[in-house]
Write a protein that holds these residues in place. Sequence first.
Motif, PDB file in Angstrom:
ATOM      1  N   ASP A 180      -0.562  -8.007  -7.499  1.00 46.27           N
ATOM      2  CA  ASP A 180       0.081  -6.715  -7.229  1.00 46.27           C
ATOM      3  C   ASP A 180      -0.470  -6.031  -5.980  1.00 46.27           C
ATOM      4  O   ASP A 180       0.275  -5.455  -5.189  1.00 46.27           O
ATOM      5  N   ILE A 181      -1.799  -6.124  -5.795  1.00 52.20           N
ATOM      6  CA  ILE A 181      -2.452  -5.392  -4.707  1.00 52.20           C
ATOM      7  C   ILE A 181      -2.852  -6.313  -3.559  1.00 52.20           C
ATOM      8  O   ILE A 181      -2.640  -6.006  -2.385  1.00 52.20           O
ATOM      9  N   GLY A 182      -3.442  -7.472  -3.893  1.00 50.44           N
ATOM     10  CA  GLY A 182      -3.946  -8.369  -2.858  1.00 50.44           C
ATOM     11  C   GLY A 182      -2.895  -8.839  -1.885  1.00 50.44           C
ATOM     12  O   GLY A 182      -3.192  -9.106  -0.717  1.00 50.44           O
ATOM     13  N   ILE A 183      -1.645  -8.907  -2.355  1.00 47.73           N
ATOM     14  CA  ILE A 183      -0.568  -9.378  -1.491  1.00 47.73           C
ATOM     15  C   ILE A 183      -0.339  -8.469  -0.281  1.00 47.73           C
ATOM     16  O   ILE A 183       0.202  -8.890   0.745  1.00 47.73           O
ATOM     17  N   HIS A 184      -0.791  -7.211  -0.379  1.00 47.53           N
ATOM     18  CA  HIS A 184      -0.576  -6.247   0.715  1.00 47.53           C
ATOM     19  C   HIS A 184      -1.722  -6.215   1.728  1.00 47.53           C
ATOM     20  O   HIS A 184      -1.701  -5.421   2.662  1.00 47.53           O
ATOM     21  N   PHE A 185      -2.729  -7.072   1.540  1.00 46.70           N
ATOM     22  CA  PHE A 185      -3.888  -7.081   2.433  1.00 46.70           C
ATOM     23  C   PHE A 185      -3.901  -8.370   3.255  1.00 46.70           C
ATOM     24  O   PHE A 185      -3.853  -9.470   2.695  1.00 46.70           O
ATOM     25  N   SER A 186      -3.974  -8.226   4.557  1.00 46.41           N
ATOM     26  CA  SER A 186      -4.057  -9.374   5.463  1.00 46.41           C
ATOM     27  C   SER A 186      -5.525  -9.731   5.684  1.00 46.41           C
ATOM     28  O   SER A 186      -6.317  -8.894   6.132  1.00 46.41           O
ATOM     29  N   VAL A 187      -5.905 -10.968   5.366  1.00 41.35           N
ATOM     30  CA  VAL A 187      -7.287 -11.412   5.584  1.00 41.35           C
ATOM     31  C   VAL A 187      -7.644 -11.330   7.065  1.00 41.35           C
ATOM     32  O   VAL A 187      -8.746 -10.912   7.431  1.00 41.35           O
ATOM     33  N   ASN A 188      -6.713 -11.745   7.919  1.00 36.81           N
ATOM     34  CA  ASN A 188      -6.983 -11.692   9.363  1.00 36.81           C
ATOM     35  C   ASN A 188      -7.319 -10.272   9.812  1.00 36.81           C
ATOM     36  O   ASN A 188      -8.249 -10.049  10.589  1.00 36.81           O
ATOM     37  N   ARG A 189      -6.547  -9.312   9.307  1.00 33.96           N
ATOM     38  CA  ARG A 189      -6.797  -7.919   9.684  1.00 33.96           C
ATOM     39  C   ARG A 189      -8.110  -7.413   9.095  1.00 33.96           C
ATOM     40  O   ARG A 189      -8.871  -6.702   9.748  1.00 33.96           O
ATOM     41  N   MET A 190      -8.397  -7.807   7.858  1.00 33.37           N
ATOM     42  CA  MET A 190      -9.641  -7.376   7.221  1.00 33.37           C
ATOM     43  C   MET A 190     -10.860  -7.866   8.000  1.00 33.37           C
ATOM     44  O   MET A 190     -11.849  -7.142   8.150  1.00 33.37           O
ATOM     45  N   LEU A 191     -10.787  -9.085   8.508  1.00 32.75           N
ATOM     46  CA  LEU A 191     -11.932  -9.651   9.229  1.00 32.75           C
ATOM     47  C   LEU A 191     -12.196  -8.958  10.561  1.00 32.75           C
ATOM     48  O   LEU A 191     -13.272  -9.102  11.134  1.00 32.75           O
TER      49      LEU A 191
END
Length: 405
Positions: free
Chosen positions: A136-147
Amino acid sequence: MSVLDILKERGFIQQLTHEDEIAELLDKEKITFYIGFDPTADSLHVGHFLGMMVMAHMQQAGHRPVCLIGGATAMIGDPSGKTDMRKMLTREDIEHNGERFKKQMQRFIDFSDDKALMMNNADWLLQLNYVEFIRDIGIHFSVNRMLTAECFKQRMDKGLSFLEFNYMLMQGYDFLELNRRCNCIMQMGGDDQWSNILAGADLIRRKEGKPAYGLTFTLLATSDGRKMGKTEKGALWLDAEKTSPYDFYQYWRNIDDADVEKCLALLTFLPMDEVRRLGALQDKEINTAKKTLAFEVTKLIHGQAEAEKAQQAAEALFGGAGSLENVPTVSIASTLIGTKLLDVLAGTGIVASKSEGRRLIQQGGLYIGDIKVADPDFLLAADLLENNSLLIRKGKKTYHRIIVE
């Protein structure tokens, strides 16, 4: 003057997500906003003080603060920047610490009639199904952007745990949950929280299709970039049992000249004209500004009476006036007369340990009154007493009084 103008003028604001929208919003509406606090101890410390001042300014302008206790984070132990795991806290510990926080915050924040709320993210984070949460939530987070976030980049060289990587999702979910529960539309925090705040605001826009905002304030640091609030005993606590009002007063009385005006603006409610006048004082006159700062900050945290006692103790020690009754004092039995001074100091907590006391003596930093103690085996003799008491000085400005019962 709007509250945003006040926060800007006093030097709080570092970054905002949508400055023009926030300015209009705070000027025309009364909003609910939140700041998070991890209850890893049973007292707030001076690092939290600045956030509490922001909340107070916002509430005075009619906005509603939510003080969010990070109960879920505290239960698992946040490993950020730590080589050892923090102590695992129980829900009872967290509830106790949260109540202590609320008591300290009540000097600044009015919690009556829902004018401010205290909430605990354990109430929703501990109920989550992990698979459902990630879907539900993780799908809205980009790993590339987080890094690319500064908080993660700083950890990449030393190693980034999966727990830390999840923290941004958890904090973003906090913002979403508060938005749903109490229409909270703004998150505030120290500037090191910028990436997490952006993630939460973005999550609300994606999930709810509504605007959400973020604002960061400056971290409390000295003019040369060092973290403010560290003493020889550790953190500068807001609890009088952990840091006495006298020690608290003395910390602000002794800060660097270059930091006086900034601290007056951030940590007192003095009008800015007076802040600028005091901050412009030079040479010996800057001591007047430091005394004002120390008194005003101590009054906010410990109340008028304790601030006056701390001021009188300082005047007695450094100005030749006032009462020694308010100097930090310990009592010892008369049977200790004739024993080693170092044993007495370690036994009463005036020094943390005998080895610390020996180092202090070797460095020429221990005095009885104006007499320098040069021998680690120095004996506490009866003829050193004056009115059955002894004044111990560590370094230039730290005093303790020993009373012989």
